[in-house]
Design a protein around this motif. Structure first.
Motif, PDB file in Angstrom:
ATOM      1  N   THR A 112      17.617  76.382  14.107  1.00 55.33           N
ATOM      2  CA  THR A 112      16.999  76.874  15.345  1.00 55.33           C
ATOM      3  C   THR A 112      16.014  75.844  15.879  1.00 55.33           C
ATOM      4  O   THR A 112      15.902  75.656  17.092  1.00 55.33           O
ATOM      5  CB  THR A 112      16.280  78.221  15.116  1.00 55.33           C
ATOM      6  N   GLY A 113      15.319  75.174  14.960  1.00 58.13           N
ATOM      7  CA  GLY A 113      14.377  74.133  15.388  1.00 58.13           C
ATOM      8  C   GLY A 113      15.075  73.013  16.134  1.00 58.13           C
ATOM      9  O   GLY A 113      14.600  72.547  17.177  1.00 58.13           O
ATOM     10  N   PHE A 119      16.896  72.153  23.701  1.00 58.10           N
ATOM     11  CA  PHE A 119      16.593  72.967  24.876  1.00 58.10           C
ATOM     12  C   PHE A 119      15.336  72.475  25.575  1.00 58.10           C
ATOM     13  O   PHE A 119      15.291  72.428  26.818  1.00 58.10           O
ATOM     14  CB  PHE A 119      16.419  74.432  24.473  1.00 58.10           C
ATOM     15  N   VAL A 120      14.315  72.111  24.811  1.00 60.44           N
ATOM     16  CA  VAL A 120      13.065  71.630  25.408  1.00 60.44           C
ATOM     17  C   VAL A 120      13.326  70.384  26.249  1.00 60.44           C
ATOM     18  O   VAL A 120      12.784  70.239  27.357  1.00 60.44           O
ATOM     19  CB  VAL A 120      12.016  71.343  24.315  1.00 60.44           C
ATOM     20  N   ILE A 121      14.155  69.473  25.731  1.00 58.88           N
ATOM     21  CA  ILE A 121      14.488  68.264  26.485  1.00 58.88           C
ATOM     22  C   ILE A 121      15.171  68.636  27.803  1.00 58.88           C
ATOM     23  O   ILE A 121      14.833  68.106  28.876  1.00 58.88           O
ATOM     24  CB  ILE A 121      15.388  67.342  25.645  1.00 58.88           C
ATOM     25  N   GLN A 126      14.618  69.841  33.859  1.00 54.64           N
ATOM     26  CA  GLN A 126      14.825  70.774  34.965  1.00 54.64           C
ATOM     27  C   GLN A 126      13.539  71.136  35.689  1.00 54.64           C
ATOM     28  O   GLN A 126      13.564  71.417  36.890  1.00 54.64           O
ATOM     29  CB  GLN A 126      15.476  72.064  34.430  1.00 54.64           C
ATOM     30  N   PHE A 127      12.411  71.134  34.966  1.00 55.19           N
ATOM     31  CA  PHE A 127      11.178  71.653  35.559  1.00 55.19           C
ATOM     32  C   PHE A 127      10.016  70.667  35.596  1.00 55.19           C
ATOM     33  O   PHE A 127       9.235  70.673  36.536  1.00 55.19           O
ATOM     34  CB  PHE A 127      10.728  72.908  34.803  1.00 55.19           C
ATOM     35  N   HIS A 128       9.888  69.852  34.569  1.00 60.10           N
ATOM     36  CA  HIS A 128       8.710  68.977  34.489  1.00 60.10           C
ATOM     37  C   HIS A 128       8.933  67.665  35.226  1.00 60.10           C
ATOM     38  O   HIS A 128       8.090  67.235  36.009  1.00 60.10           O
ATOM     39  CB  HIS A 128       8.362  68.705  33.028  1.00 60.10           C
ATOM     40  N   ALA A 156      19.404  82.475  25.745  1.00 65.12           N
ATOM     41  CA  ALA A 156      19.759  82.300  24.334  1.00 65.12           C
ATOM     42  C   ALA A 156      18.683  81.484  23.612  1.00 65.12           C
ATOM     43  O   ALA A 156      18.311  81.784  22.469  1.00 65.12           O
ATOM     44  CB  ALA A 156      21.111  81.606  24.224  1.00 65.12           C
ATOM     45  N   ALA A 157      18.166  80.461  24.291  1.00 66.71           N
ATOM     46  CA  ALA A 157      17.165  79.586  23.677  1.00 66.71           C
ATOM     47  C   ALA A 157      15.870  80.337  23.369  1.00 66.71           C
ATOM     48  O   ALA A 157      15.271  80.134  22.309  1.00 66.71           O
ATOM     49  CB  ALA A 157      16.880  78.393  24.591  1.00 66.71           C
ATOM     50  N   VAL A 158      15.438  81.216  24.284  1.00 65.36           N
ATOM     51  CA  VAL A 158      14.177  81.918  24.037  1.00 65.36           C
ATOM     52  C   VAL A 158      14.325  82.958  22.920  1.00 65.36           C
ATOM     53  O   VAL A 158      13.349  83.275  22.236  1.00 65.36           O
ATOM     54  CB  VAL A 158      13.617  82.574  25.326  1.00 65.36           C
ATOM     55  N   ILE A 159      15.543  83.451  22.720  1.00 65.72           N
ATOM     56  CA  ILE A 159      15.784  84.323  21.563  1.00 65.72           C
ATOM     57  C   ILE A 159      15.622  83.516  20.273  1.00 65.72           C
ATOM     58  O   ILE A 159      15.004  83.981  19.305  1.00 65.72           O
ATOM     59  CB  ILE A 159      17.184  84.947  21.641  1.00 65.72           C
ATOM     60  N   LEU A 160      16.137  82.291  20.275  1.00 61.81           N
ATOM     61  CA  LEU A 160      15.973  81.408  19.108  1.00 61.81           C
ATOM     62  C   LEU A 160      14.503  81.096  18.875  1.00 61.81           C
ATOM     63  O   LEU A 160      14.050  81.025  17.730  1.00 61.81           O
ATOM     64  CB  LEU A 160      16.754  80.108  19.315  1.00 61.81           C
ATOM     65  N   VAL A 161      13.760  80.919  19.964  1.00 63.61           N
ATOM     66  CA  VAL A 161      12.320  80.675  19.838  1.00 63.61           C
ATOM     67  C   VAL A 161      11.646  81.862  19.154  1.00 63.61           C
ATOM     68  O   VAL A 161      10.803  81.702  18.268  1.00 63.61           O
ATOM     69  CB  VAL A 161      11.675  80.423  21.223  1.00 63.61           C
TER      70      VAL A 161
END
Length: 214
Positions: A112-113, A119-121, A126-128, A156-161
């Motif tokens: 998950t890490g 996902f963070v990349i 997309q936003f930063h 899906a990514a925020v569920i993993l978080v």
């Protein structure tokens, strides 16, 4: 300095680094969630939040550098521990048999890490790293979540978080030796509340945008 180097070279020292850096990320995630919740109050509220952040640019730069340092330490240390654990299957860390037991979170932490890192990349791209003179963060969110595939990836990514936080939170106290039987149930409950709150809070942002805003 030699004392520090000697300690972080041990498995326990590395787990302490993971715990401390992980705790820092939990704090950041909660603050980031608080900002994202302004989505639910409309465009003006969200852009006011963004503009407020821009007035703190010098502080934000420092925070971003700290987060980058934490990320490098957390990811590199986690990777080292993962391969060390794979090479020492016969001597599992006590975490397997104590307060948290063997859970989905404990079994999948390295995976998950890694997925969260990817996902963070993507999320930053997309936003930063956008041209704010051309596109506002609000418009970037609408354009991004208008894409059904990315909306699903985000959810899906925020569920993993959430899964990652749920295990990592109580593991922090385990690593620090604060896993008193009297307080550990409360610590686990707090971890579950934070994990679910973060996952649910982030999860419904694209849902809200797609169903209400667009």
């Amino acid at each position: 300095m030699n004392w520090f180097a000697q300690n972080i070279s041990t498995a326990i020292g590395k787990k302490l680094l993971m715990a401390v850096t992980g705790f820092g990320f939990v704090g950041f995630i909660l603050m980031h969630l608080a900002g994202n919740l302004t989505f639910y109050f409309g465009k003006d509220a969200f852009l006011t939040y963004v503009e407020t952040l821009h007035t703190l640019d010098p502080i934000i730069v420092v925070v971003e550098l700290v987060l980058l340092a934490l990320a490098v330490i957390h990811v590199s240390t986690g990777t080292i521990l993962f391969f060390q654990n794979r090479g020492a299957r016969t001597t599992r860390y006590a975490v397997d048999k104590t307060a948290g037991g063997r859970t989905i979170g404990s079994r999948t932490m390295p995976y998950t890490g890694f997925l969260i890192l990817l996902f963070v990349i993507l999320h930053l791209s997309q936003f930063h790293f956008i041209d704010h003179a051309v596109q506002t963060p609000w418009d970037a969110a609408l354009d991004t979540f208008n894409n059904g595939l990315f909306a699903l990836i985000y959810m899906a990514a925020v569920i993993l978080v959430g899964i990652h936080i749920r295990h990592g939170f109580w593991s922090l106290f385990q690593t620090l030796g604060l896993n008193n039987e009297k307080y550990m149930p409360l610590i686990q409950t707090i971890g579950i509340v934070i994990a679910i709150g973060a996952a649910v809070g982030f999860f419904f942002v694209p849902v809200y945008i797609r169903m209400v805003v667009l």
